[in-house]
Design an enzyme around this catalytic site. Structure first.
Site, short mmCIF file in Angstrom:
data_model
loop_
_atom_site.label_atom_id
_atom_site.label_comp_id
_atom_site.label_asym_id
_atom_site.label_seq_id
_atom_site.Cartn_x
_atom_site.Cartn_y
_atom_site.Cartn_z
N GLU A 1 4.42 -10.45 -6.73
CA GLU A 1 3.31 -10.60 -7.69
C GLU A 1 3.59 -9.97 -9.06
O GLU A 1 2.89 -10.25 -10.01
CB GLU A 1 2.03 -10.01 -7.08
CG GLU A 1 1.98 -8.49 -6.92
CD GLU A 1 2.63 -7.99 -5.63
OE1 GLU A 1 3.49 -8.70 -5.08
OE2 GLU A 1 2.31 -6.87 -5.20
N ASP B 1 -20.76 -9.88 -20.26
CA ASP B 1 -21.07 -9.97 -18.83
C ASP B 1 -22.55 -10.30 -18.58
O ASP B 1 -22.87 -11.20 -17.81
CB ASP B 1 -20.69 -8.68 -18.11
CG ASP B 1 -19.26 -8.27 -18.39
OD1 ASP B 1 -18.49 -9.14 -18.84
OD2 ASP B 1 -18.92 -7.10 -18.19
N CYS C 1 5.41 -5.95 1.38
CA CYS C 1 5.74 -4.52 1.46
C CYS C 1 5.03 -3.86 2.65
O CYS C 1 5.32 -4.20 3.79
CB CYS C 1 5.42 -3.86 0.13
SG CYS C 1 6.22 -2.28 -0.07
N TYR C 2 4.06 -2.98 2.41
CA TYR C 2 3.37 -2.36 3.55
C TYR C 2 2.74 -3.43 4.45
O TYR C 2 2.72 -3.30 5.67
CB TYR C 2 2.29 -1.40 3.04
CG TYR C 2 1.44 -0.79 4.15
CD1 TYR C 2 1.84 0.38 4.79
CD2 TYR C 2 0.27 -1.42 4.59
CE1 TYR C 2 1.08 0.92 5.83
CE2 TYR C 2 -0.49 -0.90 5.62
CZ TYR C 2 -0.08 0.28 6.23
OH TYR C 2 -0.82 0.80 7.26
N LYS D 1 -12.52 -10.27 -16.15
CA LYS D 1 -13.13 -10.40 -17.48
C LYS D 1 -12.76 -11.71 -18.19
O LYS D 1 -13.62 -12.39 -18.74
CB LYS D 1 -12.67 -9.22 -18.35
CG LYS D 1 -13.40 -9.11 -19.64
CD LYS D 1 -14.59 -8.24 -19.47
CE LYS D 1 -15.37 -8.03 -20.73
NZ LYS D 1 -16.53 -7.16 -20.46
N HIS E 1 7.97 -7.03 -4.19
CA HIS E 1 6.66 -7.48 -4.72
C HIS E 1 6.80 -8.78 -5.51
O HIS E 1 7.24 -8.75 -6.66
CB HIS E 1 6.06 -6.38 -5.60
CG HIS E 1 5.61 -5.21 -4.81
ND1 HIS E 1 4.35 -5.12 -4.25
CD2 HIS E 1 6.27 -4.09 -4.43
CE1 HIS E 1 4.25 -3.99 -3.58
NE2 HIS E 1 5.39 -3.34 -3.67
N GLY F 1 0.84 -1.19 0.00
CA GLY F 1 0.00 0.00 0.00
C GLY F 1 0.87 1.23 0.00
O GLY F 1 2.06 1.15 0.32
#
Ligand code: XMP
Length: 509
Positions: free
Chosen positions: A167, A223, A78-79, A365, A165, A51
């Site tokens: 990710e 959708d 991280c945060y 999506k 990170h 964050g």
């Protein structure tokens, strides 16, 4: 399943994606989520996201420290790691130098999170604060030149922290670290598939709806069609879909959709042709916001009137997707959430006093497309490019008239045909034409012409929040331009839009 606590990082959706790519279900929750709600989800582990805040800032986001007593593994990124350190009695300090970018990680032991990973690995850092004192029973498991405490663990409690990170793509071994956390540390099984999701959703919808009726606004887009299909599988004829033709659809779209939807979905659908109402109300209107408001209001009125004819409906189903939900609940929901709000018909449930069903609200999506495929839907419904609710109304700059609609429809039809033929329909996020309110001089068969200009827009994007203009081959653009000018009366010039979003938007209005 895994719970991700959202501390506002721009990478949150990526964390969720990575976990799901490992076939483990995961859900993002805001920091103020109730601990009982987490317990009810019965997660195998928790990931605390990064964050933008500093833990010592006054309003920095915090989550209930009771999560550390749940007896399940926790990974702080991280945060999220700094929050964990602070909550468990360690300290965090402002770094002298902000660290942003690539760093070389030295791994002290290739175990647990770092199992099967070499002693050194590239990682992506983005932080201003660092850990200055570890909480009790924690050890350092990796360092970089700049940051001694780059990774930590409390092996007994199964708490892990990464300053970088894992990710993002820039940490090439990050996926392996997340896999290690999910499978070795948390003991998750890679068994979350669209088939399981479909099965569970169908059961949940059945339980929730019971013998009541559900209404759904069907637009023909991915959708709403997948939502319809899923709910139909659950409750059959208790679902009624309403399709409103607002007169701003593409060439023969209403007719084509009618056939496809009826043929493949075999669902109760009410088609309402309200073109006259919309076009009358839009007559003489040129302001984009006014157009949107008029179209939105008439849609609600028409939909509401039609829905009232369905006796005893209790639920309204909507095809809301996960990115919309994350944005509106994010600890730091940026201006994007405001821009998006007018895109959806958010006022409907309030006006109609119906309860909401949003079965796709935890999906991205591409997962919705996969779900559609799992449910046996045809390609032509699953692979439609997004089309805005106000339709061609916001692609005709200036006044909307039947004549101008007819010009744009023909142009749009040629464009899509060529884009499909060249194999670009799925490669780009959207491709469309815009009719401009100015004319230009041209020459055709030795004669002077003074006709309309068309702008072509094709963009690549992952989620429509940002987009880049598509680098379509010149030959394709040439063919599109030639065909449009030769085949559509009233057009003598074609331009290609080369702006990205931001600072432009995808649609012109
Ligand atoms: P912009 O123009 O804001 O568009 O960059 C982002 C995405 O949203 C679509 N869009 C809409 N969709 N109702 C919709 O359902 C709307 O009013 C609307 N306006 C824009 C646009 O086509 C793009 O995919």
């Amino acid at each position: 399943m895994i719970v991700v606590i959202d501390f506002g990082s721009q990478y949150n959706q990526l964390i969720a994606r990575r976990v799901r790519e490992c076939r483990v279900y995961c859900q993002i929750e805001p920091p103020d989520v109730d601990i009982e709600a987490i317990k009810a989800l019965n997660p195998d582990g928790i990931i605390l996201s990064g964050g933008p805040s500093s833990i010592y800032e006054k309003n920095s986001p915090k989550t209930d420290p009771a999560i550390f007593d749940l007896g399940i593994p926790i990974l702080g990124i991280c945060y999220g790691m700094q929050f964990m350190v602070d909550a468990l009695g360690g300290s965090v300090k402002k770094s002298i130098k902000r660290e942003y970018g690539f760093a070389e990680l030295t791994i002290h032991k290739p175990e647990n999170l770092f199992d099967t990973i070499d002693k050194s690995a590239t990682c992506w850092m983005s932080h201003g604060d660092s850990i200055s004192k570890l909480p009790k029973e924690f050890t350092i498991t990796a360092s970089t030149d700049n940051t001694e405490i780059a990774a930590i663990e409390n092996r007994k409690k199964q708490f892990y922290g990464l300053q970088f990170h894992p990710e993002v793509e820039h940490t090439p071994k990050g996926k392996q670290m997340l896999r290690n956390f999910l499978f070795s540390v948390c003991g998750c099984e890679p068994n979350w598939t669209m088939k399981t999701f479909a099965k569970e959703s169908i059961e949940q919808i059945r339980d929730k709806v019971d013998d009541k009726k559900v209404i759904l606004g069907l637009s023909g887009g991915v959708d709403s069609s997948v939502t319809a299909m899923l709910i139909h599988k659950a409750i059959g004829k208790q679902l009624t879909c309403i399709f409103v033709d607002n007169g701003l659809l593409r060439l023969n779209e209403a007719a084509k959709l009618k056939i496809v939807l009826k043929q493949h979905l075999n669902i109760n659908i009410r088609f309402v042709n309200a073109s006259g109402l919309f076009l009358e109300a839009l007559s003489g209107v040129v302001d984009p916001e006014k157009k949107r408001k008029i179209i939105g209001k008439i849609f609600m009125d028409v939909f509401d009137a039609e829905a009232k004819k369905i006796q005893g409906a209790d639920y309204l189903a909507q095809g809301t997707l996960y990115p919309d939900i994350i944005e509106s609940q994010s600890a730091f929901g940026g201006p994007t959430s405001v821009i998006k709000s007018h895109h959806n018909v958010g006022g409907l449930p309030k006006k109609m006093k119906l309860k909401l069903i949003e079965p796709l609200k935890y999906l991205f999506k591409d997962e919705v497309r996969e779900l559609g495929k799992t449910l046996g839907m045809p390609e032509e419904l699953i692979w439609r490019q997004p089309f805005p609710g106000p339709g061609l109304g916001i692609r005709i700059i200036g006044e909307i008239t039947r004549k101008r609609l007819s010009v744009l429809r023909k142009v749009d039809d040629i464009l899509i045909e060529e884009i499909k033929a060249a194999g670009y329909y799925k490669k780009v996020w959207q491709s469309f034409a815009v009719l401009l309110p100015i004319k230009s001089v041209g020459v055709m068969g030795d004669k002077r012409t003074y006709e309309n200009i068309i702008a072509i827009r094709a963009v690549t994007s992952k989620d429509a929040m940002t987009a880049d203009w598509a680098r379509l081959p010149h030959e394709l653009l040439a063919k599109i331009s030639n065909r449009i000018i030769n085949e559509v009366n009233g057009v003598n010039r074609v331009a290609y839009d080369i702006s990205s979003k931001p600072p432009s938007t995808i649609e012109w209005e």
